[in-house]
Enzyme design. Structure first.
Site, PDB file in Angstrom:
ATOM      1  CD  GLU A 126      -0.795  -1.053  -8.123  1.00  0.00           C
ATOM      2  OE1 GLU A 126      -0.054  -0.329  -8.819  1.00  0.00           O
ATOM      3  OE2 GLU A 126      -0.687  -1.157  -6.895  1.00  0.00           O
TER       4      GLU A 126
ATOM      5  CD  GLU B 242      -1.267  -2.012  -1.398  1.00  0.00           C
ATOM      6  OE1 GLU B 242      -0.067  -1.742  -1.569  1.00  0.00           O
ATOM      7  OE2 GLU B 242      -2.190  -1.237  -1.685  1.00  0.00           O
TER       8      GLU B 242
END
Length: 424
Positions: free
Chosen positions: A169, A174
């Site tokens: 990932e 974010e």
């Protein structure tokens, strides 16, 4: 980040990805790239893009995006139910995708904790586009507020078979609402997942908030490094040595995810200060083979080896299977090679390729249509080895020869002169 989430895939999404993984073993691209805008970042060959041009209220392009649905909490105790409704993901008519998180009014929507409190949207390209290496970039205006969690990120295309975190990932951006001026970039893999993800953050100066304006979030990903930037400012580079002896799993195609979560273990729940709806506005998402602005850009030139001879496409033919050889340097197009952050080495519109994807010593090297496999991914080291990623072997001139017409092959790296190459 100790409070970072444990995983980001959903049970419903995993069913989708099991089938997608079978179809995504090789590089897949959609139809031609969208027209670049005047304010686009300089980039190499664009392989995929969505500029979100369309009528106000229309759905995202289903030939590019799949909208996930469900309220499982995605392993993080998130509170939203992801829908495929234009109430949660639609175009605004001004060239933007708007992902909206809002309070739920449908008592029939069930989440892991009971009747869902919020709805939102999560989009992925697992069925439509995957790519190994290159520049992944989006211009986004994020929302704000306690418990709000927007993200632009990627997952490995083998999620359905390898599972998370073995599939890898890459979190490009974010933000958690209680940190309005900070974004995070992280990699997750086996032995460094969840709260143990390898991460760094970037904060705006002078107390500014990311929700106040659009910002450009990007990674430049090559076989040996991933570099994060915000508005062109690099703030983190991670290499295989950084995963502390664990497996570096960023060596295969990934797909893109955009989502806006509400609540969860990391951001915490909304509180009385959080207003709804909250909107994540995406101006564009673009993928290219390289970043010509300096984040691992491409370059074009001769590749010279033993005796000062040039790597050459025999007969200047662009046919699949054409042999690659040494030849006196003449400056013709058959000797002009472009290397990029996607790991490819290209001439005459095709890729330097190990025949049949062989990992054996002595496998011949040829020109072949670019297909995203590891047989076409190369690393030029500081020691001047040109190493094939798929076989972990060096480009080699047969018989230690510098004669005109000497065939090139892959061979166990020995450090000999017939394996040393000057690129560009």
């Amino acid at each position: 980040m100790a409070a970072h989430r444990a995983r980001r895939w959903s049970v419903g999404g995993l069913v989708l990805l099991l089938s997608a993984a079978l179809a995504a073993a090789f590089l897949v691209t959609t139809t031609g790239p969208a027209t670049s805008r005047a304010n686009a970042a300089a980039a190499g060959a664009q392989t995929w893009a969505d500029e979100f041009d369309g009528a106000a209220g229309s759905a995202p392009d289903r030939s590019k995006w799949t909208l996930e649905t469900g309220g499982s909490g995605n392993g993080n105790n998130e509170l939203q139910y992801y829908t495929d409704s234009t109430r949660n993901a639609s175009l605004d008519g001004n060239g933007n995708l708007v992902i909206t998180a809002q309070k739920n009014t449908d008592s029939g929507l069930r989440c892991w904790y009971g009747t869902c409190q919020y709805t939102s949207a999560r989009l992925n390209t697992a069925k439509t586009f995957t790519q190994a290496y290159g520049r992944y970039e989006a211009r986004i205006k994020i929302p704000r507020g306690q418990g709000i969690w927007p993200a632009f990120w990627m997952l490995g295309d083998d999620l359905g078979s390898a599972g998370w975190p073995n599939s890898g990932e890459i979190d490009i951006m974010e933000n958690v609402g209680h940190e309005p001026g900070t974004v995070h970039g992280t990699v997750h893999g086996p032995g460094y997942s969840g709260g143990g993800g390898i991460t760094a953050s970037y904060s705006l100066p002078n107390g500014k908030a990311f929700a106040d304006d659009f910002h450009t979030f990007a990674v430049d990903w090559s076989p040996n490094a991933i570099t994060w930037s915000v508005d062109g400012q690099t703030y983190q580079t991670r290499k295989p040595a950084d995963v502390n002896g664990n497996k570096w799993v960023f060596d295969h195609p990934f797909f893109i995810v955009l989502n806006l979560a509400v609540g969860g273990n990391w951001p915490g729940s909304p509180d009385g200060s959080t207003s709804f709806p909250q909107k994540m506005t995406v101006d564009y998402v673009r993928v290219s083979t390289s970043d010509s602005s300096g984040g691992g850009g491409s370059r074009t030139g001769a590749i010279k080896g033993i005796g000062g001879m040039c790597v050459d496409v025999a007969g200047a033919s662009s046919a699949d299977g054409t042999p690659i050889q040494l030849h006196n340097c003449t400056g013709v197009d058959a000797q002009k090679w472009t290397t990029g952050s996607d790991g490819t080495v290209r001439a005459l519109g095709k890729c330097l390729d190990v025949q049949g994807g062989s990992t054996a010593a002595g496998a011949v090297v040829q020109l072949y249509t670019c297909n995203g496999t590891k047989a076409q991914q190369w690393t030029h080291t500081a020691a001047r080895d040109l190493t094939n990623i798929g076989s972990d072997k060096c480009l080699d001139a047969r018989g230690n020869s510098s004669a005109d017409g000497t065939r090139l092959q892959t061979w166990t790296c020995t450090g000999a002169a017939n394996q040393k190459w000057t690129v560009g």
